[in-house]
Scaffold this motif. Structure first.
Motif, PDB file in Angstrom:
ATOM      1  N   GLY A  64     -19.838  11.320   1.131  1.00 19.99           N
ATOM      2  CA  GLY A  64     -21.191  11.656   1.549  1.00 19.99           C
ATOM      3  C   GLY A  64     -21.324  11.847   3.046  1.00 19.99           C
ATOM      4  N   VAL A  65     -22.577  11.858   3.507  1.00 14.82           N
ATOM      5  CA  VAL A  65     -22.894  12.068   4.915  1.00 14.82           C
ATOM      6  C   VAL A  65     -23.820  10.949   5.375  1.00 14.82           C
ATOM      7  N   ILE A  66     -23.491  10.348   6.508  1.00 18.67           N
ATOM      8  CA  ILE A  66     -24.340   9.341   7.141  1.00 18.67           C
ATOM      9  C   ILE A  66     -24.935   9.985   8.383  1.00 18.67           C
ATOM     10  N   ASN A  67     -26.248  10.092   8.415  1.00 19.68           N
ATOM     11  CA  ASN A  67     -26.908  10.790   9.511  1.00 19.68           C
ATOM     12  C   ASN A  67     -27.704   9.798  10.350  1.00 19.68           C
ATOM     13  N   SER A  68     -27.449   9.779  11.643  1.00 23.53           N
ATOM     14  CA  SER A  68     -28.095   8.810  12.531  1.00 23.53           C
ATOM     15  C   SER A  68     -29.602   9.007  12.615  1.00 23.53           C
ATOM     16  N   THR A  69     -30.080  10.199  12.317  1.00 24.72           N
ATOM     17  CA  THR A  69     -31.511  10.472  12.455  1.00 24.72           C
ATOM     18  C   THR A  69     -32.343   9.760  11.393  1.00 24.72           C
ATOM     19  N   THR A  70     -31.700   9.179  10.380  1.00 27.33           N
ATOM     20  CA  THR A  70     -32.439   8.491   9.328  1.00 27.33           C
ATOM     21  C   THR A  70     -32.422   6.978   9.517  1.00 27.33           C
ATOM     22  N   GLY A  71     -31.946   6.487  10.649  1.00 27.93           N
ATOM     23  CA  GLY A  71     -31.800   5.059  10.856  1.00 27.93           C
ATOM     24  C   GLY A  71     -33.090   4.343  11.220  1.00 27.93           C
ATOM     25  N   PHE A  72     -33.054   3.014  11.093  1.00 25.54           N
ATOM     26  CA  PHE A  72     -34.152   2.130  11.465  1.00 25.54           C
ATOM     27  C   PHE A  72     -33.914   1.654  12.894  1.00 25.54           C
ATOM     28  N   GLU A  73     -34.910   1.798  13.770  1.00 27.44           N
ATOM     29  CA  GLU A  73     -34.725   1.434  15.172  1.00 27.44           C
ATOM     30  C   GLU A  73     -34.934  -0.065  15.375  1.00 27.44           C
ATOM     31  N   LEU A  74     -33.937  -0.717  15.977  1.00 28.58           N
ATOM     32  CA  LEU A  74     -34.016  -2.133  16.295  1.00 28.58           C
ATOM     33  C   LEU A  74     -34.690  -2.336  17.645  1.00 28.58           C
ATOM     34  N   GLU A  75     -35.186  -3.551  17.881  1.00 27.94           N
ATOM     35  CA  GLU A  75     -35.667  -3.891  19.213  1.00 27.94           C
ATOM     36  C   GLU A  75     -34.475  -3.896  20.163  1.00 27.94           C
ATOM     37  N   SER A  76     -34.487  -3.065  21.191  1.00 25.78           N
ATOM     38  CA  SER A  76     -33.336  -3.032  22.105  1.00 25.78           C
ATOM     39  C   SER A  76     -33.716  -2.396  23.433  1.00 25.78           C
ATOM     40  N   SER A  77     -33.722  -3.218  24.494  1.00 21.16           N
ATOM     41  CA  SER A  77     -33.885  -2.673  25.830  1.00 21.16           C
ATOM     42  C   SER A  77     -32.541  -2.151  26.328  1.00 21.16           C
ATOM     43  N   ARG A  78     -31.472  -2.784  25.873  1.00 19.30           N
ATOM     44  CA  ARG A  78     -30.100  -2.292  25.999  1.00 19.30           C
ATOM     45  C   ARG A  78     -29.529  -2.265  24.589  1.00 19.30           C
ATOM     46  N   THR A  79     -28.326  -1.761  24.401  1.00 18.27           N
ATOM     47  CA  THR A  79     -27.741  -1.706  23.060  1.00 18.27           C
ATOM     48  C   THR A  79     -27.793  -3.083  22.395  1.00 18.27           C
ATOM     49  N   ALA A  80     -28.394  -3.157  21.209  1.00 23.76           N
ATOM     50  CA  ALA A  80     -28.559  -4.432  20.512  1.00 23.76           C
ATOM     51  C   ALA A  80     -27.211  -5.011  20.109  1.00 23.76           C
ATOM     52  N   ARG A  81     -27.134  -6.342  20.074  1.00 25.20           N
ATOM     53  CA  ARG A  81     -25.958  -7.046  19.563  1.00 25.20           C
ATOM     54  C   ARG A  81     -26.293  -7.476  18.143  1.00 25.20           C
ATOM     55  N   ILE A  82     -25.483  -7.062  17.182  1.00 21.86           N
ATOM     56  CA  ILE A  82     -25.845  -7.137  15.772  1.00 21.86           C
ATOM     57  C   ILE A  82     -24.763  -7.850  14.966  1.00 21.86           C
ATOM     58  N   PHE A  83     -25.168  -8.558  13.909  1.00 28.21           N
ATOM     59  CA  PHE A  83     -24.250  -8.902  12.828  1.00 28.21           C
ATOM     60  C   PHE A  83     -25.056  -9.093  11.550  1.00 28.21           C
ATOM     61  N   ALA A  84     -24.370  -9.065  10.409  1.00 26.29           N
ATOM     62  CA  ALA A  84     -25.016  -9.165   9.104  1.00 26.29           C
ATOM     63  C   ALA A  84     -24.586 -10.444   8.411  1.00 26.29           C
ATOM     64  N   SER A  85     -25.421 -10.918   7.475  1.00 25.35           N
ATOM     65  CA  SER A  85     -25.033 -12.037   6.630  1.00 25.35           C
ATOM     66  C   SER A  85     -23.903 -11.598   5.703  1.00 25.35           C
ATOM     67  N   ALA A  86     -23.180 -12.557   5.149  1.00 23.21           N
ATOM     68  CA  ALA A  86     -22.028 -12.237   4.304  1.00 23.21           C
ATOM     69  C   ALA A  86     -22.417 -11.396   3.095  1.00 23.21           C
ATOM     70  N   ASP A  87     -23.615 -11.601   2.577  1.00 20.87           N
ATOM     71  CA  ASP A  87     -24.043 -10.842   1.400  1.00 20.87           C
ATOM     72  C   ASP A  87     -24.733  -9.536   1.757  1.00 20.87           C
ATOM     73  N   GLY A  88     -24.928  -9.282   3.046  1.00 25.51           N
ATOM     74  CA  GLY A  88     -25.564  -8.050   3.478  1.00 25.51           C
ATOM     75  C   GLY A  88     -27.071  -8.036   3.351  1.00 25.51           C
ATOM     76  N   CYS A  89     -27.671  -9.142   2.895  1.00 22.36           N
ATOM     77  CA  CYS A  89     -29.123  -9.172   2.691  1.00 22.36           C
ATOM     78  C   CYS A  89     -29.899  -9.232   3.997  1.00 22.36           C
ATOM     79  N   TYR A  90     -29.275  -9.762   5.040  1.00 24.62           N
ATOM     80  CA  TYR A  90     -29.971  -9.944   6.311  1.00 24.62           C
ATOM     81  C   TYR A  90     -29.161  -9.367   7.464  1.00 24.62           C
ATOM     82  N   LEU A  91     -29.875  -8.880   8.443  1.00 27.65           N
ATOM     83  CA  LEU A  91     -29.287  -8.410   9.681  1.00 27.65           C
ATOM     84  C   LEU A  91     -29.894  -9.222  10.821  1.00 27.65           C
ATOM     85  N   TYR A  92     -29.062  -9.621  11.773  1.00 23.35           N
ATOM     86  CA  TYR A  92     -29.513 -10.384  12.937  1.00 23.35           C
ATOM     87  C   TYR A  92     -29.230  -9.541  14.175  1.00 23.35           C
ATOM     88  N   SER A  93     -30.212  -9.460  15.061  1.00 22.92           N
ATOM     89  CA  SER A  93     -30.072  -8.568  16.208  1.00 22.92           C
ATOM     90  C   SER A  93     -30.655  -9.207  17.465  1.00 22.92           C
TER      91      SER A  93
END
Length: 434
Positions: free
Chosen positions: A66-95
């Motif tokens: 398939g195709v992953i297009n950046s224009t469809t993404g959800f914008e995170l709070e970020s004054s600079r590039t956000a630092r991110i990780f996900a929970s092991a099950d993928g249910c949560y994202l921390y930023s």
């Protein structure tokens, strides 16, 4: 036999993940919508390499097509590039909103749909906005910062004594989204008297790992020139060690040789192996090494990646896939440098082409993998290993790319190309898979 064992480990891991890390029945959209979606990958995209940047994320169930297009993404709070990780099950994202000090917990509802379920301003208890943020395990994250200031004799104000180093450090409970008791807003750290008198100090800490009753933080080291009143980067190899869970008794350990910095940048430099040892990537002197720390001290071990590649190199971190196998993004310093963006001060930044190497720490071998030319991975954050496959998002700045998939058991330099990465424009790039 080795291949069969590794595949068994991944099979058991997949079963355990399905049984233990499924989203609970209570993990529903607080607004009464759909339940959280589990076990998807999260893909992050950044726009702007300078002081002002935006970060976008979206979930994908299958990276192979398939195709992953950046224009469809959800914008995170970020004054600079956000630092991110996900929970092991993928249910949560921390930023982390870097330079602001806030951490948000987002529930994943599929595709580009995320909803904030909690938010904490860690700058309030720790007294610092420019905190760094690292995942320790599925229960805890670390928020950390070090400040160093030169000290002079009170009588002879020209006589330099040492640098005063003060930690701001705390652990974040990821379920409750609150600081664990015992955080330290101001904890002084002391270096060996001789090294301190010579002007050495730690200017940055990052990439922590937890092993037993100790927390290990990688460090960047600088040396003060009292005659000029300024500091310069040096290649001393230090690690900050604290007692866990008390965050007490800070101790700085040093490798016998000057291998370079151990803190990395936005890619992790440290992992705990199957024996409980710390595997630590260092970079400096146009060399990249992997060292070992055991029971709070460096041991006699040196995996010299640059020597094995036969060329000068630089790196900001690596990804450990287990059983001695790792993947190291590295800057190929045998290539010419080109301008890739600007720094927070608006000054041009330059980089040589980045590549990717597979390392086998058990057999002491390296494979230089076949990936696209003209990559820039300075700000790349995360990759994923699932069912024995290593996934990494690779695209030059401003150019479409692909997900690349490598069989962890294979020594072939060739992987498979998966989903196409689209939507990149000038000064835009994919920064990770979570």
């Amino acid at each position: 036999m080795r291949t069969a064992n590794i595949k068994s480990v991944f099979a058991m891991g997949a079963i355990a993940l399905a049984m233990l890390s499924a989203c609970s029945e209570d993990d529903n959209d607080p607004k009464g919508g759909n339940p959280a979606v589990e076990n998807d990958f999260h893909i992050a995209f950044a726009s702007g390499s300078g002081a002002n940047s935006a970060t976008y994320v979206q979930g994908v169930s299958d990276l192979s097509t398939g195709v992953i297009n950046s224009t469809t993404g959800f914008e995170l709070e970020s004054s600079r590039t956000a630092r991110i990780f996900a929970s092991a099950d993928g249910c949560y994202l921390y930023s982390l909103n870097y330079t602001v000090g806030t951490v948000e917990k987002l529930q994943y509802l599929g595709g580009d749909r995320y909803t904030r379920v909690a938010r904490i301003d860690a700058s309030v208890p720790l007294g610092v906005k420019a905190l760094r943020f690292s995942h320790l395990n599925d229960q805890l994250a670390s928020l950390h910062y070090i400040n160093a200031t030169p000290l002079y004799d009170e009588v002879d104000e020209t006589a330099y004594l040492r640098h005063k180093m003060v930690l701001s450090i705390g652990l974040l409970d990821l379920e409750k989204m609150r600081m664990v008791d015992g955080y330290k807003a101001s904890l002084e750290v002391e270096l060996d008297e001789e090294l301190a008198a010579q002007g050495y100090f730690i200017s940055r800490i990052d990439a922590p790992v937890l092993s037993g009753s100790k927390l290990y933080y990688g460090a960047a080291v600088r040396k003060w020139d009292a005659t000029k009143g300024e500091a310069a980067d040096v290649n001393k190899t230090f690690t900050l060690v604290l007692d866990y869970p008390t965050l007490s008794n800070p101790k700085i350990i040093a490798a016998d040789d000057d291998f370079g910095a151990t803190n990395g940048y936005r890619t992790s430099t440290q992992y705990v192996d199957e024996e409980g040892d710390i595997l630590q990537l260092t970079s400096g002197n146009e060399e990249v090494h992997i060292l070992k720390i055991r029971n709070g001290e460096y041991v006699e071990y040196d995996f010299d990646l640059s020597e094995k590649l036969g060329k000068p190199a630089n790196s900001n971190g690596w990804f450990y896939a287990g059983n001695g196998i790792g993947y190291v993004p590295y800057e190929d310093l045998s290539k010419d440098k080109v301008q890739v963006g600007v720094n927070p001060q608006g000054e041009p930044t330059y980089s040589a082409m980045w590549k990717l190497a597979r390392v086998d720490l058990v057999n002491g071998t390296v494979v230089d993998l076949n990936v696209p030319d003209n990559l820039w991975l300075t700000q790349y954050q995360a990759s994923a290993v699932r069912d024995g496959i290593f996934y990494i998002a690779l695209s030059p700045i401003g150019v479409d790319g692909n997900i690349y998939m490598f069989d962890v058991d294979s020594e072939s330099p060739d992987g498979q190309t998966g989903a196409r990465l689209a939507g990149t424009g000038a000064d835009q790039y994919y920064i990770g898979i979570y």
